[in-house]
Design a protein around this motif. Structure first.
Motif, short mmCIF file in Angstrom:
data_model
loop_
_atom_site.label_atom_id
_atom_site.label_comp_id
_atom_site.label_asym_id
_atom_site.label_seq_id
_atom_site.Cartn_x
_atom_site.Cartn_y
_atom_site.Cartn_z
N ALA A 30 3.98 -20.06 -29.63
CA ALA A 30 4.38 -21.65 -29.26
C ALA A 30 6.21 -20.86 -29.01
O ALA A 30 6.74 -20.02 -29.71
CB ALA A 30 4.17 -22.21 -30.05
N THR A 31 6.69 -21.14 -27.25
CA THR A 31 7.73 -21.51 -27.06
C THR A 31 8.27 -22.80 -26.50
O THR A 31 8.00 -23.05 -26.03
CB THR A 31 7.57 -20.09 -25.36
OG1 THR A 31 7.02 -18.83 -26.62
CG2 THR A 31 8.80 -19.85 -25.15
N GLY A 38 21.32 -33.04 -31.77
CA GLY A 38 21.79 -31.46 -32.24
C GLY A 38 20.20 -31.00 -31.00
O GLY A 38 19.69 -31.36 -30.99
N PRO A 39 19.78 -29.77 -31.87
CA PRO A 39 19.14 -28.75 -31.15
C PRO A 39 17.28 -29.59 -31.79
O PRO A 39 17.54 -29.21 -33.24
CB PRO A 39 19.35 -27.42 -31.34
CG PRO A 39 20.39 -28.18 -32.00
CD PRO A 39 20.31 -29.00 -32.14
N LEU A 40 16.44 -29.27 -30.71
CA LEU A 40 15.37 -29.70 -30.94
C LEU A 40 14.77 -29.24 -32.05
O LEU A 40 13.75 -29.32 -32.87
CB LEU A 40 14.55 -30.75 -30.68
CG LEU A 40 14.78 -31.60 -29.63
CD1 LEU A 40 14.02 -32.17 -28.11
CD2 LEU A 40 15.19 -32.61 -30.48
N SER A 55 11.69 -18.55 -27.95
CA SER A 55 12.85 -19.93 -27.62
C SER A 55 13.22 -19.18 -26.18
O SER A 55 13.14 -18.07 -25.77
CB SER A 55 13.32 -20.32 -28.51
OG SER A 55 14.93 -19.70 -28.74
N ALA A 56 13.13 -19.90 -25.40
CA ALA A 56 13.77 -19.79 -23.48
C ALA A 56 14.95 -20.59 -24.06
O ALA A 56 14.65 -22.07 -23.87
CB ALA A 56 12.61 -19.57 -23.45
N SER A 57 15.64 -20.48 -23.19
CA SER A 57 16.46 -21.25 -21.97
C SER A 57 16.58 -21.14 -20.52
O SER A 57 16.26 -20.22 -19.98
CB SER A 57 18.28 -20.89 -22.60
OG SER A 57 18.38 -19.47 -22.51
N ALA A 58 17.16 -22.66 -20.07
CA ALA A 58 16.92 -22.01 -18.36
C ALA A 58 18.09 -23.07 -17.60
O ALA A 58 18.51 -24.12 -17.74
CB ALA A 58 15.51 -22.75 -17.80
N GLY A 59 18.80 -22.29 -16.47
CA GLY A 59 19.91 -22.93 -15.89
C GLY A 59 19.78 -23.55 -14.79
O GLY A 59 20.34 -24.61 -14.53
N SER A 60 18.13 -23.46 -14.38
CA SER A 60 17.73 -24.67 -12.92
C SER A 60 15.79 -24.44 -13.18
O SER A 60 15.58 -24.12 -14.27
CB SER A 60 18.32 -23.60 -11.95
OG SER A 60 17.21 -22.52 -12.17
N VAL A 79 1.00 -22.23 -26.85
CA VAL A 79 1.88 -23.34 -26.84
C VAL A 79 2.55 -22.83 -26.03
O VAL A 79 3.41 -22.60 -26.43
CB VAL A 79 1.17 -24.12 -27.48
CG1 VAL A 79 1.88 -26.10 -27.26
CG2 VAL A 79 -0.44 -24.56 -28.01
N LEU A 80 3.31 -23.85 -24.49
CA LEU A 80 4.54 -24.31 -24.70
C LEU A 80 5.14 -25.33 -24.98
O LEU A 80 4.83 -26.31 -24.99
CB LEU A 80 5.42 -24.02 -23.30
CG LEU A 80 4.68 -21.85 -22.82
CD1 LEU A 80 4.24 -22.86 -20.83
CD2 LEU A 80 5.13 -21.91 -23.06
N LEU A 81 6.56 -25.50 -25.00
CA LEU A 81 7.26 -27.20 -26.22
C LEU A 81 8.06 -26.94 -25.14
O LEU A 81 9.35 -26.13 -24.61
CB LEU A 81 7.70 -26.96 -27.11
CG LEU A 81 6.79 -26.76 -28.28
CD1 LEU A 81 6.62 -25.08 -28.92
CD2 LEU A 81 6.76 -27.54 -29.42
N THR A 82 8.51 -28.00 -24.59
CA THR A 82 9.64 -28.59 -23.56
C THR A 82 10.80 -29.55 -23.82
O THR A 82 9.73 -30.37 -24.51
CB THR A 82 9.30 -28.94 -21.76
OG1 THR A 82 8.92 -30.17 -21.87
CG2 THR A 82 8.73 -28.18 -21.60
N ASP A 83 12.29 -29.46 -24.18
CA ASP A 83 13.35 -30.07 -24.24
C ASP A 83 13.70 -29.93 -22.67
O ASP A 83 14.79 -29.44 -22.79
CB ASP A 83 13.71 -29.92 -25.24
CG ASP A 83 15.03 -30.73 -25.38
OD1 ASP A 83 15.11 -31.71 -25.26
OD2 ASP A 83 16.48 -29.99 -26.23
N LEU A 84 13.09 -31.03 -21.63
CA LEU A 84 14.05 -30.64 -19.98
C LEU A 84 13.89 -31.99 -19.28
O LEU A 84 13.11 -32.93 -19.48
CB LEU A 84 13.32 -29.10 -19.38
CG LEU A 84 12.72 -27.98 -19.94
CD1 LEU A 84 11.78 -27.29 -19.34
CD2 LEU A 84 13.78 -27.49 -19.99
#
Length: 404
Positions: free
Chosen positions: A44-45, A70-72, A98-103, A121-126
């Motif tokens: 999972a990411t 705080g961070p999920l 984990s990965a982060s995105a600026g756009s 599986v992908l998980l999003t906090d977006l």
């Protein structure tokens, strides 16, 4: 894997029985190591935003009720640690990256890269648009941990998009049920100035109509540094001129709402984004094993468990339950299993994903910030199938075209 055997030194040969026992132990150790290596891996990411405004020090220190603290990733790690014994017994692993995105483009690219690297599986906090971009970029199930927008469950839903955090409509239905139960039927609605507040106000009004409440007036407010606009955020002016049983405030930012209780012209309760809130979780919930969950999280993360943390904890439980139920599964099998798992969220009932919109059914907690005042569905609210479906869009409404 090569196993090194450590035998005691002796002047003579080892007894036959001891030699046999040691060899058996070494064989078991070798088999265990081989099993660990060959364990099925559910990868999972988690994709999160860079420079997340919600995590700014000033906002976190103010601890706006209903906002992340705080961070999920903290909740995910706690859930996976708790499930480690079951995973090992089933011969499965859940590997979290984990990965982060600026756009929005970066979020899409991160999703594609994760799929290429073996994520199942992908998980999003977006934000909502970014979440849709991720879901459209891959053929994997996507778990939404933090975005409550109803459009993700309705007109912009996706067949492989699942939601752990309650929708806005679930929150507003929970509040409306309590207002009906308390006979606070006449409502004054105060709405913030941004587009997000306008959409949430429309959802609140839908819940007000659904439960037969009366909207006596709807007034906009605006926080501004311009002295000429000072009156646009004056609680006394905003709450004058109407007769009402409660004030419902819609304020996604939270700054105005937190100052509203006890400053209304009439001595009336405030609900919505201040006063009394409908939440997925509160750290002071005291039933169904919830205190133990809150303590385990606080020990690991060094902070109280918020609603978004509960959603991420539930996502970790969903991943673990999927890996245990289908330990030798393929990504397709895991996706199907994920949609069918029943989870224990320490809310007293089994929780499942609704087939018509991908939303996790769940009890809502009504809190004033100090404790839990009530749970929704409110006692006495009826439904022909599952009372939890009185919160949010129900199946007959058919608002998600991708899941019809």
């Amino acid at each position: 894997m090569r196993t090194t055997r450590f035998l005691p030194r002796s002047a003579g040969a080892l007894p036959a029985w001891l030699h046999t026992a040691l060899c058996a132990l070494c064989a078991l150790s070798t088999l265990g190591a081989a099993a660990a290596v060959s364990a099925a891996q559910l990868r999972a990411t988690l994709i999160t935003p860079e420079d997340d405004r919600r995590m700014e020090r000033r906002r976190v220190e103010r601890a706006y009720l209903g906002h992340p603290g705080g961070p999920l990733a903290d909740g995910l790690r706690v859930a996976l640690d708790e499930a480690q014994f079951e995973l090992e017994a089933a011969g499965s692993q859940v590997l979290l990256a984990s990965a982060s995105a600026g756009s929005i483009e970066a979020a899409r690219a991160a999703a594609v890269a994760a799929e290429k690297n073996g994520a199942t599986v992908l998980l999003t906090d977006l934000p909502a648009e970014w979440t849709l971009a991720v879901a459209d970029a891959v053929k994997l199930p996507v778990l939404n941990l933090s975005e409550p927008s109803d459009r993700l469950r309705q007109q912009d839903c996706r067949a492989r998009l699942f939601h752990l955090i309650p929708s806005e409509r679930m929150r507003s239905d929970a509040l409306a049920q309590l207002l009906v139960a308390r006979k606070w039927n006449k409502l004054l609605l105060l709405v913030g100035a941004n587009a997000q507040d306008a959409a949430r106000a429309a959802t609140a009004q839908a819940s007000i109509r659904r439960h037969g409440l009366q909207l006596v007036a709807s007034k906009p407010f605006k926080l501004s540094a311009d002295p000429r606009e000072r009156d646009l955020a004056n609680p006394l002016l905003l709450t004058a001129g109407s007769s009402y049983d409660a004030v419902w405030v819609i304020d996604s930012d939270g700054e105005f709402a937190r100052t509203l209780p006890y400053r209304t012209v009439l001595p009336r309760p405030v609900v919505g984004d201040a006063g009394l809130l409908a939440l997925a979780w509160h750290a002071q919930f005291e039933r169904y094993g919830a205190p133990q969950v809150a303590r385990r999280f606080a020990k690991a993360a060094k902070r109280p468990m918020q609603a978004q943390d509960w959603a991420s904890w539930m996502a970790g439980k969903a991943l673990a339950a999927t890996a245990v139920a289908a330990p030798k599964g393929t990504p397709a099998v895991w996706a199907q299993t994920l949609a069918q798992v029943t989870l224990d969220g320490s809310k007293g009932v089994g929780l499942e994903f609704r087939p018509w919109d991908g939303q996790l059914r769940q009890t809502m907690l009504l809190s004033d910030g100090q404790g839990v005042i009530a749970q929704a569905p409110i006692e006495g609210v009826l439904h022909p199938g599952n009372a939890l479906d009185t919160l949010g869009a129900d199946a007959p409404e058919k608002l998600c075209p991708a899941r019809r």
